[in-house]
Design a protein around this motif. Sequence first.
Motif, PDB file in Angstrom:
ATOM      1  N   THR A 138       9.744  23.420  22.998  1.00 58.06           N
ATOM      2  CA  THR A 138      10.782  22.489  23.455  1.00 58.06           C
ATOM      3  C   THR A 138      10.153  21.310  24.187  1.00 58.06           C
ATOM      4  N   LYS A 139       9.186  21.589  25.048  1.00 53.51           N
ATOM      5  CA  LYS A 139       8.524  20.503  25.774  1.00 53.51           C
ATOM      6  C   LYS A 139       7.738  19.590  24.829  1.00 53.51           C
ATOM      7  N   PHE A 140       7.155  20.170  23.775  1.00 52.89           N
ATOM      8  CA  PHE A 140       6.417  19.365  22.809  1.00 52.89           C
ATOM      9  C   PHE A 140       7.362  18.401  22.090  1.00 52.89           C
ATOM     10  N   VAL A 141       8.508  18.907  21.664  1.00 57.70           N
ATOM     11  CA  VAL A 141       9.497  18.062  20.989  1.00 57.70           C
ATOM     12  C   VAL A 141      10.019  16.987  21.941  1.00 57.70           C
ATOM     13  N   MET A 142      10.253  17.364  23.198  1.00 50.22           N
ATOM     14  CA  MET A 142      10.702  16.388  24.190  1.00 50.22           C
ATOM     15  C   MET A 142       9.638  15.311  24.410  1.00 50.22           C
ATOM     16  N   ALA A 143       8.384  15.719  24.420  1.00 50.78           N
ATOM     17  CA  ALA A 143       7.293  14.756  24.609  1.00 50.78           C
ATOM     18  C   ALA A 143       7.262  13.752  23.457  1.00 50.78           C
ATOM     19  N   ARG A 144       7.458  14.245  22.245  1.00 46.71           N
ATOM     20  CA  ARG A 144       7.501  13.349  21.084  1.00 46.71           C
ATOM     21  C   ARG A 144       8.660  12.350  21.208  1.00 46.71           C
ATOM     22  N   LEU A 145       9.797  12.835  21.704  1.00 50.27           N
ATOM     23  CA  LEU A 145      10.937  11.937  21.910  1.00 50.27           C
ATOM     24  C   LEU A 145      10.612  10.884  22.969  1.00 50.27           C
ATOM     25  N   GLN A 146       9.932  11.294  24.019  1.00 48.36           N
ATOM     26  CA  GLN A 146       9.543  10.337  25.056  1.00 48.36           C
ATOM     27  C   GLN A 146       8.611   9.273  24.477  1.00 48.36           C
ATOM     28  N   LEU A 147       7.729   9.678  23.558  1.00 46.58           N
ATOM     29  CA  LEU A 147       6.863   8.690  22.894  1.00 46.58           C
ATOM     30  C   LEU A 147       7.695   7.689  22.107  1.00 46.58           C
ATOM     31  N   LYS A 148       8.698   8.181  21.382  1.00 46.13           N
ATOM     32  CA  LYS A 148       9.560   7.292  20.604  1.00 46.13           C
ATOM     33  C   LYS A 148      10.292   6.310  21.505  1.00 46.13           C
ATOM     34  N   ARG A 149      10.578   6.731  22.738  1.00 46.03           N
ATOM     35  CA  ARG A 149      11.254   5.863  23.706  1.00 46.03           C
ATOM     36  C   ARG A 149      10.270   4.929  24.402  1.00 46.03           C
ATOM     37  N   GLY A 150       8.961   5.164  24.213  1.00 46.68           N
ATOM     38  CA  GLY A 150       7.951   4.342  24.855  1.00 46.68           C
ATOM     39  C   GLY A 150       7.601   4.789  26.260  1.00 46.68           C
ATOM     40  N   ASP A 151       8.021   5.983  26.637  1.00 42.20           N
ATOM     41  CA  ASP A 151       7.761   6.501  27.981  1.00 42.20           C
ATOM     42  C   ASP A 151       6.489   7.356  27.954  1.00 42.20           C
ATOM     43  N   LEU A 152       5.353   6.698  28.051  1.00 44.33           N
ATOM     44  CA  LEU A 152       4.060   7.376  27.949  1.00 44.33           C
ATOM     45  C   LEU A 152       3.793   8.310  29.121  1.00 44.33           C
ATOM     46  N   GLY A 153       4.291   7.972  30.303  1.00 38.44           N
ATOM     47  CA  GLY A 153       4.069   8.804  31.480  1.00 38.44           C
ATOM     48  C   GLY A 153       4.711  10.164  31.330  1.00 38.44           C
ATOM     49  N   ASN A 154       6.001  10.173  31.008  1.00 38.93           N
ATOM     50  CA  ASN A 154       6.692  11.455  30.840  1.00 38.93           C
ATOM     51  C   ASN A 154       6.183  12.206  29.618  1.00 38.93           C
ATOM     52  N   ALA A 155       5.872  11.487  28.555  1.00 39.05           N
ATOM     53  CA  ALA A 155       5.334  12.139  27.353  1.00 39.05           C
ATOM     54  C   ALA A 155       4.023  12.847  27.680  1.00 39.05           C
ATOM     55  N   GLY A 156       3.143  12.158  28.367  1.00 34.09           N
ATOM     56  CA  GLY A 156       1.856  12.754  28.728  1.00 34.09           C
ATOM     57  C   GLY A 156       2.007  13.982  29.600  1.00 34.09           C
TER      58      GLY A 156
END
Length: 132
Positions: free
Chosen positions: A76-94
């Motif tokens: 779930t966290k991996f999928v959420m991280a990918r979504l954060q990347l799509k949103r351009g939120d590198l901090g939360n994705a990382g």
Amino acid sequence: QGKYSEAQEQHERCLAIKLKALGESHPSLAATYANIGTLLDTQGKHEEALHQLEKCLAIQKSSTEEEEDPRAVGHTKFVMARLQLKRGDLGNAGELFRDCAGIYGRAYGEGHRQTLAAVTEARRCLEWRQDV
């Protein structure tokens, strides 16, 4: 075949039935929220998808599921991280990718492909943030 509204309607109906029968925190709701999130992501509705996945994660973390199968939380966290990347939120994705790497490392081992994928994505986020 592109019948997203029909699929979403079915998932929403399933969710309503589960909520009524099982309550708001039953572990089986996590999968339903994840399915809705995936469907929304497929349609490009990233904010809504993230919201559904946050509900999924909250249930996973509050149930014994995290203790029984931490890989579900990691996924779930991996999928959420990918979504954060799509949103351009590198901090939360990382941050989410780093969490995944820790979960996967404990569940699968440090050299497992899932662990390595999460570590690689976390590093990329850090590199991209430094380039900005």
